[in-house]
Motif scaffolding. Sequence first.
Motif, PDB file in Angstrom:
ATOM      1  N   ALA A   1      22.970   5.692 -74.394  1.00  0.00           N
ATOM      2  CA  ALA A   1      24.198   5.661 -75.189  1.00  0.00           C
ATOM      3  C   ALA A   1      25.396   6.171 -74.394  1.00  0.00           C
ATOM      4  O   ALA A   1      25.306   7.175 -73.681  1.00  0.00           O
ATOM      5  CB  ALA A   1      24.022   6.516 -76.442  1.00  0.00           C
TER       6      ALA A   1
ATOM      7  N   THR B   1      23.684  -6.493 -77.875  1.00  0.00           N
ATOM      8  CA  THR B   1      22.458  -6.495 -78.691  1.00  0.00           C
ATOM      9  C   THR B   1      22.379  -5.260 -79.589  1.00  0.00           C
ATOM     10  O   THR B   1      21.744  -5.295 -80.635  1.00  0.00           O
ATOM     11  CB  THR B   1      21.184  -6.574 -77.816  1.00  0.00           C
ATOM     12  OG1 THR B   1      21.118  -5.408 -76.979  1.00  0.00           O
ATOM     13  CG2 THR B   1      21.168  -7.828 -76.969  1.00  0.00           C
TER      14      THR B   1
ATOM     15  N   ARG C   1      22.352  -2.497 -85.062  1.00  0.00           N
ATOM     16  CA  ARG C   1      23.230  -1.760 -85.985  1.00  0.00           C
ATOM     17  C   ARG C   1      23.453  -2.551 -87.286  1.00  0.00           C
ATOM     18  O   ARG C   1      23.512  -1.976 -88.374  1.00  0.00           O
ATOM     19  CB  ARG C   1      24.583  -1.485 -85.309  1.00  0.00           C
ATOM     20  CG  ARG C   1      24.535  -0.362 -84.280  1.00  0.00           C
ATOM     21  CD  ARG C   1      25.875  -0.193 -83.573  1.00  0.00           C
ATOM     22  NE  ARG C   1      25.844   0.905 -82.627  1.00  0.00           N
ATOM     23  CZ  ARG C   1      26.100   2.185 -82.938  1.00  0.00           C
ATOM     24  NH1 ARG C   1      26.455   2.514 -84.173  1.00  0.00           N
ATOM     25  NH2 ARG C   1      26.030   3.120 -82.024  1.00  0.00           N
TER      26      ARG C   1
ATOM     27  N   SER D   1      18.282   4.161 -84.316  1.00  0.00           N
ATOM     28  CA  SER D   1      17.142   4.264 -83.395  1.00  0.00           C
ATOM     29  C   SER D   1      15.811   4.238 -84.149  1.00  0.00           C
ATOM     30  O   SER D   1      14.801   3.789 -83.603  1.00  0.00           O
ATOM     31  CB  SER D   1      17.251   5.526 -82.536  1.00  0.00           C
ATOM     32  OG  SER D   1      18.305   5.364 -81.610  1.00  0.00           O
TER      33      SER D   1
ATOM     34  N   SER E   1      15.199   0.587 -84.894  1.00  0.00           N
ATOM     35  CA  SER E   1      14.930  -0.173 -83.654  1.00  0.00           C
ATOM     36  C   SER E   1      13.586   0.140 -83.016  1.00  0.00           C
ATOM     37  O   SER E   1      13.190  -0.532 -82.072  1.00  0.00           O
ATOM     38  CB  SER E   1      16.008   0.122 -82.605  1.00  0.00           C
ATOM     39  OG  SER E   1      17.274   0.009 -83.154  1.00  0.00           O
TER      40      SER E   1
ATOM     41  N   ARG F   1      11.678  -5.547 -83.280  1.00  0.00           N
ATOM     42  CA  ARG F   1      12.066  -5.882 -81.907  1.00  0.00           C
ATOM     43  C   ARG F   1      11.630  -7.315 -81.546  1.00  0.00           C
ATOM     44  O   ARG F   1      12.366  -8.032 -80.892  1.00  0.00           O
ATOM     45  CB  ARG F   1      11.463  -4.886 -80.904  1.00  0.00           C
ATOM     46  CG  ARG F   1      11.840  -3.439 -81.188  1.00  0.00           C
ATOM     47  CD  ARG F   1      11.683  -2.563 -79.971  1.00  0.00           C
ATOM     48  NE  ARG F   1      12.654  -2.894 -78.955  1.00  0.00           N
ATOM     49  CZ  ARG F   1      13.925  -2.477 -78.970  1.00  0.00           C
ATOM     50  NH1 ARG F   1      14.361  -1.712 -79.930  1.00  0.00           N
ATOM     51  NH2 ARG F   1      14.743  -2.851 -78.018  1.00  0.00           N
TER      52      ARG F   1
ATOM     53  N   ARG G   1      19.109  -2.025 -74.315  1.00  0.00           N
ATOM     54  CA  ARG G   1      18.164  -1.044 -73.792  1.00  0.00           C
ATOM     55  C   ARG G   1      16.985  -1.698 -73.073  1.00  0.00           C
ATOM     56  O   ARG G   1      16.343  -1.086 -72.234  1.00  0.00           O
ATOM     57  CB  ARG G   1      17.582  -0.180 -74.941  1.00  0.00           C
ATOM     58  CG  ARG G   1      18.618   0.557 -75.803  1.00  0.00           C
ATOM     59  CD  ARG G   1      19.298   1.631 -74.989  1.00  0.00           C
ATOM     60  NE  ARG G   1      20.183   2.499 -75.777  1.00  0.00           N
ATOM     61  CZ  ARG G   1      21.383   2.167 -76.235  1.00  0.00           C
ATOM     62  NH1 ARG G   1      21.864   0.967 -76.019  1.00  0.00           N
ATOM     63  NH2 ARG G   1      22.124   3.045 -76.889  1.00  0.00           N
ATOM     64  N   ASP G   2      16.690  -2.968 -73.457  1.00  0.00           N
ATOM     65  CA  ASP G   2      15.479  -3.647 -72.955  1.00  0.00           C
ATOM     66  C   ASP G   2      15.805  -5.033 -72.434  1.00  0.00           C
ATOM     67  O   ASP G   2      14.945  -5.912 -72.426  1.00  0.00           O
ATOM     68  CB  ASP G   2      14.461  -3.782 -74.108  1.00  0.00           C
ATOM     69  CG  ASP G   2      15.036  -4.574 -75.276  1.00  0.00           C
ATOM     70  OD1 ASP G   2      16.278  -4.717 -75.355  1.00  0.00           O
ATOM     71  OD2 ASP G   2      14.247  -5.063 -76.107  1.00  0.00           O
TER      72      ASP G   2
ATOM     73  N   ARG H   1      32.622   9.732 -75.730  1.00  0.00           N
ATOM     74  CA  ARG H   1      32.646   9.392 -77.166  1.00  0.00           C
ATOM     75  C   ARG H   1      33.646  10.279 -77.902  1.00  0.00           C
ATOM     76  O   ARG H   1      34.337   9.832 -78.809  1.00  0.00           O
ATOM     77  CB  ARG H   1      31.250   9.580 -77.781  1.00  0.00           C
ATOM     78  CG  ARG H   1      30.315   8.420 -77.584  1.00  0.00           C
ATOM     79  CD  ARG H   1      30.638   7.274 -78.541  1.00  0.00           C
ATOM     80  NE  ARG H   1      30.602   5.988 -77.850  1.00  0.00           N
ATOM     81  CZ  ARG H   1      29.501   5.270 -77.661  1.00  0.00           C
ATOM     82  NH1 ARG H   1      28.367   5.673 -78.157  1.00  0.00           N
ATOM     83  NH2 ARG H   1      29.556   4.126 -77.024  1.00  0.00           N
TER      84      ARG H   1
ATOM     85  N   ARG I   1      19.142  10.267 -79.927  1.00  0.00           N
ATOM     86  CA  ARG I   1      18.992   8.812 -79.841  1.00  0.00           C
ATOM     87  C   ARG I   1      18.323   8.424 -78.518  1.00  0.00           C
ATOM     88  O   ARG I   1      17.414   7.587 -78.492  1.00  0.00           O
ATOM     89  CB  ARG I   1      20.375   8.167 -79.961  1.00  0.00           C
ATOM     90  CG  ARG I   1      20.356   6.824 -80.641  1.00  0.00           C
ATOM     91  CD  ARG I   1      21.521   6.610 -81.564  1.00  0.00           C
ATOM     92  NE  ARG I   1      22.812   6.829 -80.973  1.00  0.00           N
ATOM     93  CZ  ARG I   1      23.519   5.912 -80.310  1.00  0.00           C
ATOM     94  NH1 ARG I   1      23.019   4.709 -80.107  1.00  0.00           N
ATOM     95  NH2 ARG I   1      24.723   6.183 -79.855  1.00  0.00           N
TER      96      ARG I   1
ATOM     97  N   ASP J   1      14.826   6.384 -78.302  1.00  0.00           N
ATOM     98  CA  ASP J   1      14.858   5.094 -77.581  1.00  0.00           C
ATOM     99  C   ASP J   1      13.921   5.103 -76.368  1.00  0.00           C
ATOM    100  O   ASP J   1      13.318   4.084 -76.049  1.00  0.00           O
ATOM    101  CB  ASP J   1      16.288   4.775 -77.107  1.00  0.00           C
ATOM    102  CG  ASP J   1      17.244   4.471 -78.263  1.00  0.00           C
ATOM    103  OD1 ASP J   1      16.767   4.234 -79.385  1.00  0.00           O
ATOM    104  OD2 ASP J   1      18.469   4.478 -78.038  1.00  0.00           O
TER     105      ASP J   1
ATOM    106  N   ARG K   1       9.811   5.540 -77.661  1.00  0.00           N
ATOM    107  CA  ARG K   1       9.125   4.604 -78.564  1.00  0.00           C
ATOM    108  C   ARG K   1       8.120   3.772 -77.762  1.00  0.00           C
ATOM    109  O   ARG K   1       8.313   3.548 -76.554  1.00  0.00           O
ATOM    110  CB  ARG K   1      10.142   3.708 -79.281  1.00  0.00           C
ATOM    111  CG  ARG K   1      10.823   2.733 -78.364  1.00  0.00           C
ATOM    112  CD  ARG K   1      11.868   1.888 -79.091  1.00  0.00           C
ATOM    113  NE  ARG K   1      12.558   1.062 -78.122  1.00  0.00           N
ATOM    114  CZ  ARG K   1      13.860   0.846 -78.089  1.00  0.00           C
ATOM    115  NH1 ARG K   1      14.647   1.376 -79.002  1.00  0.00           N
ATOM    116  NH2 ARG K   1      14.382   0.069 -77.170  1.00  0.00           N
TER     117      ARG K   1
END
Length: 225
Positions: free
Chosen positions: A13, A35, A40, A100, A103, A109, A130-131, A157, A180, A184, A187
Amino acid sequence: MKKDIAIAIDGPAAAGKSTVAKKVAKHLGYVYIDTGAMYRSLTLKALEKQIDVQDESKLVKLLIDTEIQFSHHGDQQIVLLDEKNVTNDIRSQAVTNNVSDVSKHEGVRTEMVKRQQEMAQSRRVVMDGRDIGTHVIPDAEVKVFLVASVEERAMRRHKENEEKGFSSDFEQLKKEIEKRDQIDSERAASPLVKADDAVEIDTTSYSIDEVTNQILTLVENQMEN
Ligand code: CDP
Ligand code: CDP
């Protein structure tokens, strides 16, 4: 003639993925695909329908009945959820705090990756997430993994919020980003990890233009090969 390629930009992030991906896409005349906005959007719909973010089968069912599209107004990317403009709504605190968890489910996914692969079929895309380099476009010609210290990412941010006139707590932002990143990265289903063949760029002390130019150099090299 220069060949059409696909560009995958991954990382944690606030590493600068979307800002830089948009600039690279604009420079090349390619399509930018965010993505994260898709995950989101599903999260926003699940929260509105009061679906438990831990309930994988309900989330998968919901996603099957959900249309997520992108449209462009000048430089701005508009996110349409079942034809409604949710570009701002998907950035809410509630969505950020739950995305997260939504996801992390394998079923979610699998469906998202299928849709993203359809979008990337014609190449000429810059996709961030992320992937992307590991699962969505494993054969992308250019793969970049952007990182930056968590302090720098929270500060980015924080500044962004202040510029928009929102109240913002640096320590709170740092904790949210760390949480997050952890979900992420840990997982089981396609975790946040650098692809073996991705180029890692630590953006902590680089400007947006410096990172953009580094990526464009990688792109030029690929297009000429
Ligand atoms: O812009 P920011 O870094 O805050 O996040 P994002 O790109 O909008 O992504 C929001 C969340 O969606 C991430 O924290 C991941 O949980 C999830 N995501 C994912 O799992 N896989 C992707 N390809 C993109 C996002
Ligand atoms: O997409 P991701 O969550 O990785 O990050 P972003 O939303 O593109 O960038 C987060 C913030 O960092 C934005 O306000 C960018 O302008 C800023 N940024 C920066 O200050 N320096 C960079 N090298 C890249 C991004």
